[in-house]
Design a protein around this motif. Structure first.
Motif, PDB file in Angstrom:
ATOM      1  N   LYS A  33     -12.034  -9.811 -17.136  1.00 58.78           N
ATOM      2  CA  LYS A  33     -12.365  -9.533 -15.955  1.00 58.78           C
ATOM      3  C   LYS A  33     -10.884 -10.169 -14.981  1.00 58.78           C
ATOM      4  N   MET A  34     -10.527  -9.353 -14.093  1.00 59.01           N
ATOM      5  CA  MET A  34      -9.108  -9.963 -13.627  1.00 59.01           C
ATOM      6  C   MET A  34      -9.467  -9.346 -12.100  1.00 59.01           C
ATOM      7  N   CYS A  35      -8.581 -10.386 -11.008  1.00 62.87           N
ATOM      8  CA  CYS A  35      -8.855 -10.067  -9.713  1.00 62.87           C
ATOM      9  C   CYS A  35      -7.279  -9.402  -9.282  1.00 62.87           C
ATOM     10  N   PHE A  36      -7.433  -8.589  -8.031  1.00 63.75           N
ATOM     11  CA  PHE A  36      -6.419  -8.371  -7.273  1.00 63.75           C
ATOM     12  C   PHE A  36      -5.659  -9.367  -6.718  1.00 63.75           C
ATOM     13  N   ASN A  37      -4.400  -9.319  -6.610  1.00 63.96           N
ATOM     14  CA  ASN A  37      -3.803 -10.307  -5.871  1.00 63.96           C
ATOM     15  C   ASN A  37      -3.792 -10.085  -4.200  1.00 63.96           C
ATOM     16  N   GLY A  38      -3.131 -11.088  -3.486  1.00 69.51           N
ATOM     17  CA  GLY A  38      -3.254 -11.096  -2.166  1.00 69.51           C
ATOM     18  C   GLY A  38      -2.584  -9.692  -1.370  1.00 69.51           C
ATOM     19  N   ALA A  39      -1.460  -9.266  -1.916  1.00 67.47           N
ATOM     20  CA  ALA A  39      -0.799  -8.252  -1.675  1.00 67.47           C
ATOM     21  C   ALA A  39      -1.443  -6.815  -1.954  1.00 67.47           C
ATOM     22  N   GLN A  40      -2.092  -6.703  -3.063  1.00 70.03           N
ATOM     23  CA  GLN A  40      -2.881  -5.470  -3.479  1.00 70.03           C
ATOM     24  C   GLN A  40      -4.031  -5.621  -2.726  1.00 70.03           C
ATOM     25  N   SER A  41      -4.796  -6.475  -2.419  1.00 67.32           N
ATOM     26  CA  SER A  41      -5.949  -6.527  -1.661  1.00 67.32           C
ATOM     27  C   SER A  41      -5.764  -6.206  -0.307  1.00 67.32           C
ATOM     28  N   TRP A  42      -4.414  -6.497   0.487  1.00 71.01           N
ATOM     29  CA  TRP A  42      -4.159  -6.299   1.792  1.00 71.01           C
ATOM     30  C   TRP A  42      -3.864  -4.715   1.692  1.00 71.01           C
ATOM     31  N   PRO A  78     -15.899 -17.322  11.849  1.00 69.20           N
ATOM     32  CA  PRO A  78     -15.462 -15.922  12.214  1.00 69.20           C
ATOM     33  C   PRO A  78     -13.959 -16.066  12.259  1.00 69.20           C
ATOM     34  N   THR A  79     -13.384 -17.059  12.492  1.00 67.10           N
ATOM     35  CA  THR A  79     -11.802 -16.764  12.776  1.00 67.10           C
ATOM     36  C   THR A  79     -11.090 -17.322  11.196  1.00 67.10           C
ATOM     37  N   ASP A  80     -12.074 -17.890  10.241  1.00 63.96           N
ATOM     38  CA  ASP A  80     -11.199 -18.050   8.950  1.00 63.96           C
ATOM     39  C   ASP A  80     -10.561 -16.802   8.457  1.00 63.96           C
ATOM     40  N   LYS A  81      -9.572 -16.921   7.563  1.00 58.94           N
ATOM     41  CA  LYS A  81      -8.826 -15.821   6.982  1.00 58.94           C
ATOM     42  C   LYS A  81      -8.995 -15.812   5.507  1.00 58.94           C
ATOM     43  N   VAL A  82      -8.877 -14.617   4.990  1.00 61.55           N
ATOM     44  CA  VAL A  82      -8.927 -14.543   3.441  1.00 61.55           C
ATOM     45  C   VAL A  82      -7.610 -14.168   2.888  1.00 61.55           C
ATOM     46  N   ILE A  83      -6.648 -13.497   3.778  1.00 64.70           N
ATOM     47  CA  ILE A  83      -5.297 -13.276   3.354  1.00 64.70           C
ATOM     48  C   ILE A  83      -4.278 -13.631   4.381  1.00 64.70           C
ATOM     49  N   LEU A  84      -3.320 -14.117   4.197  1.00 60.94           N
ATOM     50  CA  LEU A  84      -2.161 -14.370   5.077  1.00 60.94           C
ATOM     51  C   LEU A  84      -0.967 -13.828   4.562  1.00 60.94           C
ATOM     52  N   ARG A  85      -0.518 -12.951   5.365  1.00 63.29           N
ATOM     53  CA  ARG A  85       0.761 -12.181   5.212  1.00 63.29           C
ATOM     54  C   ARG A  85       1.946 -12.871   6.058  1.00 63.29           C
ATOM     55  N   ILE A  86       2.891 -13.218   5.240  1.00 67.56           N
ATOM     56  CA  ILE A  86       4.188 -13.743   5.994  1.00 67.56           C
ATOM     57  C   ILE A  86       5.087 -12.823   6.087  1.00 67.56           C
ATOM     58  N   ASP A  87       5.597 -12.377   7.235  1.00 69.99           N
ATOM     59  CA  ASP A  87       6.291 -11.366   7.699  1.00 69.99           C
ATOM     60  C   ASP A  87       7.807 -12.041   7.812  1.00 69.99           C
ATOM     61  N   THR A  88       8.401 -11.781   6.881  1.00 66.38           N
ATOM     62  CA  THR A  88      10.000 -12.396   6.840  1.00 66.38           C
ATOM     63  C   THR A  88      10.585 -11.595   7.650  1.00 66.38           C
ATOM     64  N   SER A  89      10.587 -10.516   8.413  1.00 66.49           N
ATOM     65  CA  SER A  89      11.356  -9.676   8.974  1.00 66.49           C
ATOM     66  C   SER A  89      12.560  -9.016   8.042  1.00 66.49           C
ATOM     67  N   SER A  91      12.745  -6.729   4.032  1.00 63.94           N
ATOM     68  CA  SER A  91      11.926  -5.726   3.240  1.00 63.94           C
ATOM     69  C   SER A  91      10.950  -6.389   2.435  1.00 63.94           C
ATOM     70  N   THR A  92      11.049  -7.935   2.305  1.00 63.60           N
ATOM     71  CA  THR A  92      10.058  -8.587   1.348  1.00 63.60           C
ATOM     72  C   THR A  92       9.020  -9.515   2.445  1.00 63.60           C
ATOM     73  N   ASP A  93       7.918  -9.121   2.314  1.00 64.15           N
ATOM     74  CA  ASP A  93       6.676 -10.112   2.874  1.00 64.15           C
ATOM     75  C   ASP A  93       6.207 -10.814   1.682  1.00 64.15           C
ATOM     76  N   TYR A  94       5.525 -11.681   2.178  1.00 65.49           N
ATOM     77  CA  TYR A  94       4.718 -12.651   1.080  1.00 65.49           C
ATOM     78  C   TYR A  94       3.191 -12.606   1.552  1.00 65.49           C
ATOM     79  N   TYR A  95       2.279 -12.769   0.650  1.00 64.68           N
ATOM     80  CA  TYR A  95       1.028 -12.824   0.897  1.00 64.68           C
ATOM     81  C   TYR A  95       0.418 -14.030   0.097  1.00 64.68           C
ATOM     82  N   VAL A  96      -0.599 -14.730   0.787  1.00 63.08           N
ATOM     83  CA  VAL A  96      -1.140 -16.002   0.553  1.00 63.08           C
ATOM     84  C   VAL A  96      -2.706 -15.672   0.587  1.00 63.08           C
ATOM     85  N   SER A  97      -3.187 -16.125  -0.505  1.00 62.16           N
ATOM     86  CA  SER A  97      -4.852 -15.792  -0.770  1.00 62.16           C
ATOM     87  C   SER A  97      -5.437 -16.689  -2.037  1.00 62.16           C
TER      88      SER A  97
END
Length: 99
Positions: A33-42, A78-89, A91-97
């Motif tokens: 069993k494997m999980c999707f990463n933050g980018a895939q889940s987003w 209710p304000t807790d987050k599961v995925i944080l997207r880091i917008d680098t402005s 073509s490459t963004d980063y995702y934290v989860s």
């Protein structure tokens, strides 16, 4: 190389990344069993009510990041987050989860 040319997992090249769905494959249909990463889940829209975007030019992100298994936990805010997207402005963004 991510895959063995001869189909033998023992002969996989230097990469050998088994940490996610895009790494080395297994010969099993139901595991491991494997999980999707933050980018895939987003991109799939999973947990979208708990997404947040941080733009690097903002300087600081303030919040609480929780694991996806805790999104429906009664103690989660209710304000807790599961995925944080880091917008680098760029073509490459980063995702934290957390899994």
């Amino acid at each position: 190389a991510n895959e063995a040319v001869d189909g033998n997992e023992a002969n996989v090249g230097f990469y050998q990344d088994k940490t996610g769905m895009m790494g080395v494959s297994y010969n099993q249909d139901n595991g491991p069993k494997m999980c999707f990463n933050g980018a895939q889940s987003w991109q799939l829209g999973w947990y979208n009510t708990r997404h947040d975007t941080f733009t690097l030019s903002d300087g600081t992100w303030t919040g609480r990041l929780i694991g996806q298994v805790d999104q429906n936990n009664p103690s989660a805010n209710p304000t807790d987050k599961v995925i944080l997207r880091i917008d680098t402005s760029t073509s490459t963004d980063y995702y934290v989860s957390f899994n």
